[in-house]
Design an enzyme around this catalytic site. Structure first.
Site, PDB file in Angstrom:
ATOM      1  N   GLU A   1     -39.450  -8.259 -71.280  1.00  0.00           N
ATOM      2  CA  GLU A   1     -39.048  -7.959 -69.950  1.00  0.00           C
ATOM      3  C   GLU A   1     -37.919  -8.843 -69.210  1.00  0.00           C
ATOM      4  O   GLU A   1     -38.206  -9.846 -68.832  1.00  0.00           O
ATOM      5  CB  GLU A   1     -40.126  -7.884 -69.117  1.00  0.00           C
ATOM      6  CG  GLU A   1     -41.341  -6.622 -69.071  1.00  0.00           C
ATOM      7  CD  GLU A   1     -42.534  -6.663 -67.967  1.00  0.00           C
ATOM      8  OE1 GLU A   1     -42.655  -5.671 -67.647  1.00  0.00           O
ATOM      9  OE2 GLU A   1     -43.208  -7.673 -68.154  1.00  0.00           O
TER      10      GLU A   1
ATOM     11  N   ASN B   1     -47.944  -6.128 -67.250  1.00  0.00           N
ATOM     12  CA  ASN B   1     -49.034  -6.692 -66.597  1.00  0.00           C
ATOM     13  C   ASN B   1     -49.605  -6.141 -65.211  1.00  0.00           C
ATOM     14  O   ASN B   1     -51.098  -6.296 -65.278  1.00  0.00           O
ATOM     15  CB  ASN B   1     -49.021  -8.469 -66.623  1.00  0.00           C
ATOM     16  CG  ASN B   1     -48.889  -8.941 -67.821  1.00  0.00           C
ATOM     17  OD1 ASN B   1     -49.560  -8.391 -68.958  1.00  0.00           O
ATOM     18  ND2 ASN B   1     -48.356 -10.182 -68.208  1.00  0.00           N
TER      19      ASN B   1
END
Length: 710
Positions: free
Chosen positions: A448, A486
């Site tokens: 990411e 997340n």
């Protein structure tokens, strides 16, 4: 007399009675309409030309063909179809020779299989990767390959989809020369000899299939051997059935069976999902945050701050790519432990035969340890991988700002914290970016790349391009709690823990989500990662979750009891010494019951369907919010993150593709239902996003959204 003419992307050059058909369709000689039409036209011309005695099919590129034009799966395929072109080749009255100037995959290899003779060079690779798109080779690959290399090797190639070195495929090639430079002269000699000996066509239809002693047992044994990795997929079994047909039917009937099985695959949600993911992975690199002409910063040397599991894994990525790394730890004991773990990882890989002893030493020589910030002043990129607490990371970045050279990129590996706040610790926020690796960092493909408010466009581009150098799949996202991955896993874990309070068991929840396609359920995953990690994140987020006294209360209780997972021998499950297999622990159910009673939550029987909906639909709803906010530019980026970072089954395409497949109205209606039936918990956590509501009511999909940039 020699002549030369060109039709579309195929050139025909007749030399000394040999028609040389050369594909030239950059970048990969995809077998789109123009290539198929050109091949068909030139082969027919060569067959009708009395001056042509043999036909050679080759490529002007350093690659024979990458296979079908996958874009045609969406737009439709125009005649001539590839199987028809290959039938023309197979039935040709003059010998047809495939000369592979480079790799041949999918339909490219099927072109070669349909030819009567094949020539290539040592070190070349070929493969039939269609199973990765949820389909099977549909132009004769499942019928011709077994006739040339035998059933066992054909099964392995077709069902795994993995490329193979040409030297390992006895029977496939008539001539393998030492190097590509030798192909032209070797081909001329081979064809001259072929013609002088009057060797004519040798179609696959005339070849028997090499069958092991007990063919039924071979197929059943193979099915049993791939059962675990093939779970949930549709195409592998169809591939096996197609190869099986090659042992039972003549080629013409086998091709019909293959075509029927191919169409069965194409109609499945698995094929739609896998083809969606194929395009999604490629689309992830197409971003609107920098211009094509934006320069990139040169990365010749990297520093990693923190020699723990994550820092060491990050360092390995750069060493693997031949980029020198300085690994910094303030205490020498921790540094030596980290370097030792890196060597241990490399030596474990060498024992499996994937690295040589020389490779291990070469990669270790690229990693140097230090306990002094003064040793990283010349680093072009610094990646911080220290403890996940804002104050600690801010101090690290304050120091980096003081010691690093101008223009150095300062990256944080934080998985949840606000990178804008981290960037404020420096006088160069334009150089600060998030590079969120996933554990184990030396194995997981996802990266990411997190752009902060002031991150410069050349820093973003450098990070995205660098990901390719270190063999990662990069997805660009914006700043928010947990970024994309997340942030979305939070409601998934929250609901799993809430379901435990309401009466489900860890093993039931884990089994339902494993059966859905995840490599493991949330409680097993938590134990493997360490329950203390989530605990510390929740401690940092008390302001956001304090209003819900039931929030992961059992998980918190377990950590406070010292039950932090596998590493302590107990977590949601218990573990025997030296064994990673979870064992059900009734004590956890007792704790859940006690906590439920204290909170006034009535325990009940929970259905498997409710577990799926409660865990996955809020995760998808969070993805919709992320799209609304512009944190992710497109829904397919979220899918890439979830398949590569969290084990979401690729045969479902990722959470957003899965939502599109089952219908956004179903997701929305379930969210509304749980909002009313789950009391205060439902009112708090099951509010549908504005985007989900809008798309559900209009019958649209996430995939239909126009990409955004923030």
């Amino acid at each position: 007399m020699d002549s030369k003419q060109t039709v579309s992307v195929i050139s025909a050059d007749i030399q000394h009675g040999v028609a040389i058909l050369t594909m030239d369709n950059p970048p990969v000689n995809a077998l789109g309409f123009q290539v198929r039409k050109g091949l068909q036209s030139h082969i027919v011309d060569a067959l009708e030309n009395d001056g042509v005695r043999a036909i050679v099919i080759t490529s002007r590129l350093a690659l024979f063909s990458g296979g079908a034009d996958i874009a045609e799966f969406k737009t439709g395929t125009e005649a001539p179809m590839l199987p028809d072109v290959l039938q023309t080749i197979e039935s040709a009255s003059k010998p047809v020779i495939a000369v592979l100037s480079g790799a041949a995959f999918g339909g490219g290899l099927e072109v070669a299989l349909a030819c009567h003779y094949r020539i290539t060079f040592k070190g070349n690779k070929v493969g039939l990767p269609e199973v990765n798109l949820g389909i099977l080779p549909g132009a004769g690959g499942t019928q011709r390959l077994p006739r040339l290399v035998g059933v066992t090797k054909a099964l392995d190639m077709i069902v795994s989809g993995k490329p193979k070195p040409v030297e390992s495929l006895n029977g496939l090639f008539d001539l393998i020369v030492d190097d590509p430079a030798s192909l032209d002269s070797a081909t001329q000699h081979f064809v001259a000899e072929l013609l002088s000996e009057n060797r004519g066509p040798r179609p696959c239809s005339s070849l028997p299939v090499s069958i092991p002693h007990d063919e039924k047992e071979v197929f059943e044994t193979y099915r049993a051997g791939i059962k675990k990795q093939a779970r949930g997929f549709f195409a592998p079994e169809m591939c096996i059935q197609a190869v099986e047909a090659s042992t039972l039917l003549p080629l013409s009937e086998g091709l019909q069976k293959e075509a029927s099985l191919f169409m069965s695959c194409m109609k499945t949600p698995q094929a739609r999902a896998q083809q969606h993911f194929f395009f999604a992975e490629r689309a992830a690199s197409h971003v609107n945050d920098y211009a094509k002409e934006t320069p990139i910063r040169e990365i010749k040397k990297v520093a990693v701050i923190g020699a723990g599991t994550m820092g060491g894994g990050i360092a390995m990525n750069f060493a693997n790519a031949g980029i020198p790394v300085i690994l910094l730890e303030l205490k020498d004991e921790a540094l030596q432990k980290g370097l030792g773990k890196i060597r241990e990882n490399y030596e474990a890989t060498a024992r499996k035969g994937r690295l040589s002893a020389e490779d291990v030493e070469l990669r270790m020589s690229a990693i140097h340890g230090t306990t002094e910030y003064a040793d990283i002043t010349d680093a072009d990129l610094v990646i911080e991988a220290v403890f996940e607490q804002m104050a600690i990371k801010q101090q690290v970045f304050k120091t980096l700002d003081e010691v690093c050279k101008p223009g150095a990129i300062l990256a944080t590996n934080t998985s949840t914290l606000d990178i804008n706040e981290i960037a404020k610790s420096t006088n160069r926020p334009q150089d600060v970016i998030g590079m969120h690796f996933f554990s184990p960092a030396n194995v997981m493909k996802l990266l990411e790349v997190v752009k902060a408010d002031k991150t410069a466009s050349d820093v973003i581009k450098t990070a995205m391009m660098l990901a390719k150098r270190i063999n990662k799949v990069a997805v660009l996202v914006g700043v928010c709690f947990g970024f994309v991955g997340n942030r979305m896993i939070e409601p998934y874990s929250r609901e799993a823990n809430r379901l435990l309070l309401e009466g489900a068991t860890p093993e039931q929840i884990d089994k339902v989500l494993y059966d859905f396609g995840f490599p493991m359920g949330p409680f097993t995953m938590g134990d493997m990662a360490g329950l203390d990690i989530g605990y510390y994140v929740r401690q940092e987020r008390q302001e956001d979750i304090a209003h819900d006294p039931s929030y992961c209360v059992v998980a918190d209780k377990l950590v406070e009891m010292g039950r932090v997972g596998l590493k302590s021998g107990r977590g949601a499950y218990r573990y025997e010494e030296g064994n990673r297999q979870p064992i059900n622990d009734p004590d956890v159910l007792t704790i859940a019951k006690e906590q439920a009673e204290a909170l006034g939550i009535r325990q009940r029987t929970i259905s498997d369907q409710e577990i799926i909906e409660r865990c996955l639909f809020p995760l998808i709803n969070e993805g919709a919010k992320i799209l609304e906010e512009g944190i992710a530019a497109k829904s397919s980026d979220i899918d890439v993150i979830y398949v590569y970072g969290y084990g979401f089954p690729v045969y479902r395409g990722g959470p957003m593709q899965y939502a599109d497949e089952i219908g956004l109205d179903k997701i929305y209606n379930a969210m509304v239902d749980y909002q009313t039936t789950l009391g205060e918990h439902g009112k708090t956590w099951f509010v549908p996003s504005t985007l989900l509501k809008k798309l559900a009511e209009s019958g649209a999909t996430f995939a239909s959204l126009t990409p955004t940039s923030k």
